[in-house]
Scaffold this active site. Sequence first.
Site, PDB file in Angstrom:
ATOM      1  N   GLU A 134       0.852  -1.120   0.088  1.00 14.55           N
ATOM      2  CA  GLU A 134       0.284  -0.008   0.088  1.00 14.55           C
ATOM      3  C   GLU A 134       0.857   1.245  -0.051  1.00 14.55           C
ATOM      4  OE1 GLU A 134      -3.177  -0.121   2.340  1.00 14.55           O
ATOM      5  OE2 GLU A 134      -3.141   1.986   3.032  1.00 14.55           O
ATOM      6  N   ASP A 136       0.247   5.301   0.640  1.00 14.68           N
ATOM      7  CA  ASP A 136      -0.941   6.181   1.014  1.00 14.68           C
ATOM      8  C   ASP A 136      -0.378   7.615   1.209  1.00 14.68           C
ATOM      9  OD1 ASP A 136      -2.140   3.924   1.804  1.00 14.68           O
ATOM     10  OD2 ASP A 136      -1.553   3.925   3.913  1.00 14.68           O
ATOM     11  N   GLU A 138      -2.863  10.562   3.322  1.00 15.43           N
ATOM     12  CA  GLU A 138      -3.812  10.612   3.998  1.00 15.43           C
ATOM     13  C   GLU A 138      -3.938  12.233   4.419  1.00 15.43           C
ATOM     14  OE1 GLU A 138      -5.096   6.618   5.981  1.00 15.43           O
ATOM     15  OE2 GLU A 138      -3.356   7.621   6.822  1.00 15.43           O
ATOM     16  N   GLN A 151      -0.324  12.766   5.916  1.00 14.38           N
ATOM     17  CA  GLN A 151       0.577  11.636   6.532  1.00 14.38           C
ATOM     18  C   GLN A 151       0.390  10.955   5.394  1.00 14.38           C
ATOM     19  OE1 GLN A 151      -0.136   9.642  10.161  1.00 14.38           O
ATOM     20  NE2 GLN A 151      -1.333   8.190   8.774  1.00 14.38           N
ATOM     21  N   ASN A 153       2.310   7.015   4.246  1.00 16.63           N
ATOM     22  CA  ASN A 153       2.700   5.697   4.640  1.00 16.63           C
ATOM     23  C   ASN A 153       3.078   4.727   3.540  1.00 16.63           C
ATOM     24  OD1 ASN A 153       3.346   3.681   6.582  1.00 16.63           O
ATOM     25  ND2 ASN A 153       1.493   3.580   7.686  1.00 16.63           N
ATOM     26  N   GLU A 163       5.011   5.880   9.079  1.00 19.43           N
ATOM     27  CA  GLU A 163       4.263   7.169   8.691  1.00 19.43           C
ATOM     28  C   GLU A 163       5.511   8.206   8.903  1.00 19.43           C
ATOM     29  OE1 GLU A 163       3.661   4.905  11.490  1.00 19.43           O
ATOM     30  OE2 GLU A 163       1.684   4.395  11.428  1.00 19.43           O
ATOM     31  N   ASP A 227     -11.723   9.170  15.917  1.00 20.48           N
ATOM     32  CA  ASP A 227     -11.206   8.455  17.141  1.00 20.48           C
ATOM     33  C   ASP A 227      -9.547   8.529  16.848  1.00 20.48           C
ATOM     34  OD1 ASP A 227     -11.197   7.192  14.569  1.00 20.48           O
ATOM     35  OD2 ASP A 227     -10.818   5.247  15.839  1.00 20.48           O
ATOM     36  N   TRP A 228      -9.099   8.983  15.828  1.00 18.73           N
ATOM     37  CA  TRP A 228      -7.652   9.369  15.748  1.00 18.73           C
ATOM     38  C   TRP A 228      -7.202  10.551  14.974  1.00 18.73           C
ATOM     39  CZ3 TRP A 228      -4.722   9.107  11.004  1.00 18.73           C
ATOM     40  CH2 TRP A 228      -5.590   8.521  10.067  1.00 18.73           C
ATOM     41  N   GLY A 232      -4.851  13.291  17.593  1.00 22.63           N
ATOM     42  CA  GLY A 232      -4.966  11.833  18.234  1.00 22.63           C
ATOM     43  C   GLY A 232      -6.216  11.524  18.714  1.00 22.63           C
TER      44      GLY A 232
END
Length: 321
Positions: A134, A136, A138, A151, A153, A163, A227-228, A232
């Site tokens: 993958e 990424d 983001e 971000q 990855n 990351e 949630d993140w 965070g």
Amino acid sequence: MIVWLCLLHFSSSHPHTALFLALSFWEKMASFVWTLLLGFLFMVSGAMGAPPRKPVDVPFGRNYMPTWAFDHIKYFNGGSEIQLHLDNYTGTGFQSKGSYLFGHFSMQIKLVPGDSAGTVTAFYLSSQNSEHDEIDFEFLGNRTGQPYILQTNVFTGGKGDREQRIYLWFDPTKAYHSYSVLWNLYQIVFFVDDIPIRVFKNCKDLGVKFPFNQPMKIYSSLWNADDWATRGGLEKTDWSKAPFIATYKSFHIDGCEASVEAKFCATQGKRWWDQKEFQDLDSYQYRRLQWVRTKYTIYNYCTDRVRYPSISPECKRDRDI
């Protein structure tokens, strides 16, 4: 030769003047040869790296199709532009029609404006199995007035945790900006407006897996990840601001298309992104990459000694440390 014969004839009656002219002539010739040599060396050094070719703007339906929540994708200008909508019921996403082994993949995106905390806009390549590869992008939403975080990855053989996070040097909600991936057998390069922001080199010789035999589809989605995603998970999505909208155009794909079962690219070594000048960045691109790392990087797994007491082998080759 004619100039030299003239100098010989002239020297019989004016020896001192002839000597001066001869020295001046050879000095100019030496300068000319040196200039040619420098030009040749410059061309050779410049051929070691090159920017990707200009993406070709095509409508959404040429290369992509919706994957979920079809009614949350809106089409404009004959499909040359689309919007993804996220509300408190669902987000949405799309994927490429084909699977690819290597290539250049680009999209222009205008991110969710205003208070986008808790949202994630993703643009990524992924294979379809348990030990997946993958690549990424983001984009992590923000409270109004705070900068977006990008971000990146890379997963290889099912392993991620690589990351890197940067702030962008512009407001990505005001206008379209280009985000692209160059992927060949030698390296993966992440670009923002043709500026390299990350490199992941092939380090198989160091025991690090590299995506080379699993075709990947290209995906994009807009979804809730409060949630993140923002601080965070401390900042939650404010659903009173919904719908959240990300806008896309220029759905460029220039890759080696393959079936999901294919283990190699039939045109390996024959496409522009396979050539020698795309096996590494050139000196100018490395300077731009260093500029991003110095001024805008806020997290890099390569320098995180708490999570990773030992430096990952690829970090040195990628010039992350």
